[in-house]
Design an enzyme around this catalytic site. Structure first.
Site, PDB file in Angstrom:
ATOM      1  N   LYS A 113      13.663  28.536 -24.524  1.00 30.77           N
ATOM      2  CA  LYS A 113      12.302  29.460 -24.647  1.00 30.77           C
ATOM      3  C   LYS A 113      12.727  30.767 -24.115  1.00 30.77           C
ATOM      4  CE  LYS A 113       8.853  27.131 -23.425  1.00 30.77           C
ATOM      5  NZ  LYS A 113       7.766  26.660 -22.522  1.00 30.77           N
ATOM      6  N   LYS A 139      12.655  23.989 -14.145  1.00 28.82           N
ATOM      7  CA  LYS A 139      11.464  23.279 -14.019  1.00 28.82           C
ATOM      8  C   LYS A 139      11.226  22.416 -12.864  1.00 28.82           C
ATOM      9  CE  LYS A 139       7.964  23.049 -17.138  1.00 28.82           C
ATOM     10  NZ  LYS A 139       7.595  23.911 -18.001  1.00 28.82           N
TER      11      LYS A 139
HETATM   12  N1  GLU Z   1       5.097  26.152 -17.568  1.00 26.53           N
HETATM   13  C1  GLU Z   1       5.090  27.310 -18.697  1.00 26.53           C
HETATM   14  C2  GLU Z   1       5.865  26.966 -19.557  1.00 26.53           C
HETATM   15  O1  GLU Z   1       6.275  25.766 -19.758  1.00 26.53           O
HETATM   16  C3  GLU Z   1       5.309  28.624 -17.984  1.00 26.53           C
HETATM   17  C4  GLU Z   1       6.297  28.523 -17.400  1.00 26.53           C
HETATM   18  C5  GLU Z   1       6.729  30.217 -16.542  1.00 26.53           C
HETATM   19  O2  GLU Z   1       5.810  30.899 -16.570  1.00 26.53           O
HETATM   20  O3  GLU Z   1       7.806  30.394 -15.898  1.00 26.53           O
HETATM   21  O4  GLU Z   1       6.545  27.787 -20.427  1.00 26.53           O
END
Ligand code: GLU
Length: 417
Positions: A92, A104
């Site tokens: 991502k 994560k």
């Molecule tokens: N938890 C969100 C995601 O899955 C945001 C992650 C972030 O802002 O670092 O993209």
């Protein structure tokens, strides 16, 4: 449901590697997480008893920069899930062109069953347990399912205490009054909305009043429904974990948001009840899964009647469903593009924290739109060029950037010269 979310996640990588072969070392480096830690968090409960919670943090890959990704509080959190979510974050961040790797975290807990004071002790305990593994230049957490700005602030404060200095850039998604960025709260939904607007013509959707169904009424789902409603889409169905509501004429989203806030439930005058499963099979133009993983699988994908899917959740569709959608020519705007708005504004927050200079909401949204439009355009071009799905194209875009980094560092070929 598949045995391992991670094995499932890897299938998308394998497919992209077939469509666009990379240096073998890139593929090798992306197969396994850089680190995955498990921590025990003892928490003194309000009744005096002691409970030990289990938490995880995964730094999947840091080729492109410090690892970045949210922290999830959910009873179904597992090492397998955290690793998969960190894997998705790697791709991502690369799709959006951010200078981050993927990470994560998660705690196995139902936060709704804790008091605020217990939740605070748990959040501070988790940060204390992972403090040596996070940092503004190392790994930067953020909110995810069932975590929010208040929790981010407790963690930021705990980390700052441990380091004995103010460290706002250690975590993003903080409240605006405490170093957060304007526009972060709405960023995932706003980013998804920009992507939908950028791609809808290309995906054959046109006209006013396009019908939308949204599964999940948390941060991403509820704000997306509001944005779509405001822009003239007809949001015919929304749901939360307890079920949903449906109205062929379109739901009054601002009213629903207000009722949910007041009563904790999704109810609307004149609307029918709809289950989470049935919502996925409604006859709409845009289906927006905005809840958890593996909602659309080989079992129910053939019943999906939507003209396109916009994945605001992480991993809502499995690879068996992908194959069915490919065959039925139903485009799926993949999670690693559709929900990248959240981490993009997290990046803006981190930049603002480090600079000590804060932007207006307008500036944030303008910059977000530039990144989402650019990423959507690049993914679409790769789809056309390689004649692959939008998902594979998004992985190819991410892989190209990761591959460039691997090549720039030097591979076997460099050392054999
Ligand atoms: N938890 C969100 C995601 O899955 C945001 C992650 C972030 O802002 O670092 O993209």
């Amino acid at each position: 449901m598949s045995a391992s979310i991670f094995d499932e996640a890897q299938k998308r990588l394998d497919k992209a590697l077939k469509a666009y072969p990379m240096d073998a070392e890139t593929a090798l480096l992306l197969k396994t997480p850089k680190s995955l830690i498990e921590v025990s968090i003892p928490v003194r409960m309000d009744d005096g008893s002691l409970r030990v919670f289990q938490g995880f943090r995964c730094r999947y890959n840091d080729l492109l920069g410090p690892t970045k990704g949210g922290i999830r509080y959910h009873p179904q959190v597992s090492a397998d899930e955290v690793k998969s979510l960190a894997f998705w974050m790697t791709f991502k961040c690369s799709v959006a062109g951010l200078p981050y790797g993927g990470g994560k975290g998660g705690i196995i807990v139902d936060p709704h069953k804790l008091s605020q004071a217990e939740l605070e002790r748990l959040s501070r305990g988790y940060m204390a347990a992972i403090a040596d593994f996070v940092g503004p230049d190392l790994d930067v957490p953020a909110p995810d399912v069932y975590t929010n700005g208040t929790i981010m602030n407790w963690m930021c404060d705990e980390y700052s205490k441990i380091r004995r200095s103010y460290q706002p850039a250690v975590i993003t998604g903080k409240p605006v009054a405490l170093g957060g960025s304007l526009g972060r709260e709405s960023a995932t939904a706003q980013g998804g909305f920009y992507v939908l607007e950028a791609l809808k013509g290309k995906l054959g959707l046109s006209g006013k009043g396009l019908k939308v169904a949204v599964q999940g009424f948390g941060n991403a789902g509820s704000i997306f429904a509001s944005l779509a409603h405001q822009a003239g889409y007809k949001v015919v169905a929304v749901s939360d974990s307890k079920g949903g509501v449906y109205s062929e004429a379109g739901l009054d989203i601002p009213e629903l948001v207000a009722t949910k806030l007041k009563t904790g439930t999704l109810t609307a005058r004149g609307a029918e009840k709809v289950s989470n499963e049935a919502l996925l099979e409604l006859n709409v133009e845009v289906l927006v899964p905005a809840a958890l993983e593996n909602q659309i699988t080989g079992k129910n994908a053939a019943n999906v009647k939507a003209k396109c899917l916009l994945e605001l959740a992480n991993g809502p569709t499995d690879s068996a469903a992908d194959a069915i959608f490919d065959e039925k020519k139903i485009p799926v705007v993949p999670d690693i593009l559709a929900n990248a708005g959240g981490v993009t504004v997290s990046y803006f927050e981190w930049v603002q924290n480090r600079a000590g200079y804060y932007w207006s909401e307008e500036e944030v949204n303008q910059k977000l739109k530039v990144i989402m439009d650019r990423s959507a355009q690049q993914v679409f071009e790769l789809k056309q060029e390689h004649n692959v799905s939008l998902r594979t194209a998004a992985y190819v875009l991410a892989l190209k950037r990761l591959n460039e980094a691997v090549l720039a560092k030097g591979t076997q070929k460099t050392y054999q010269k």
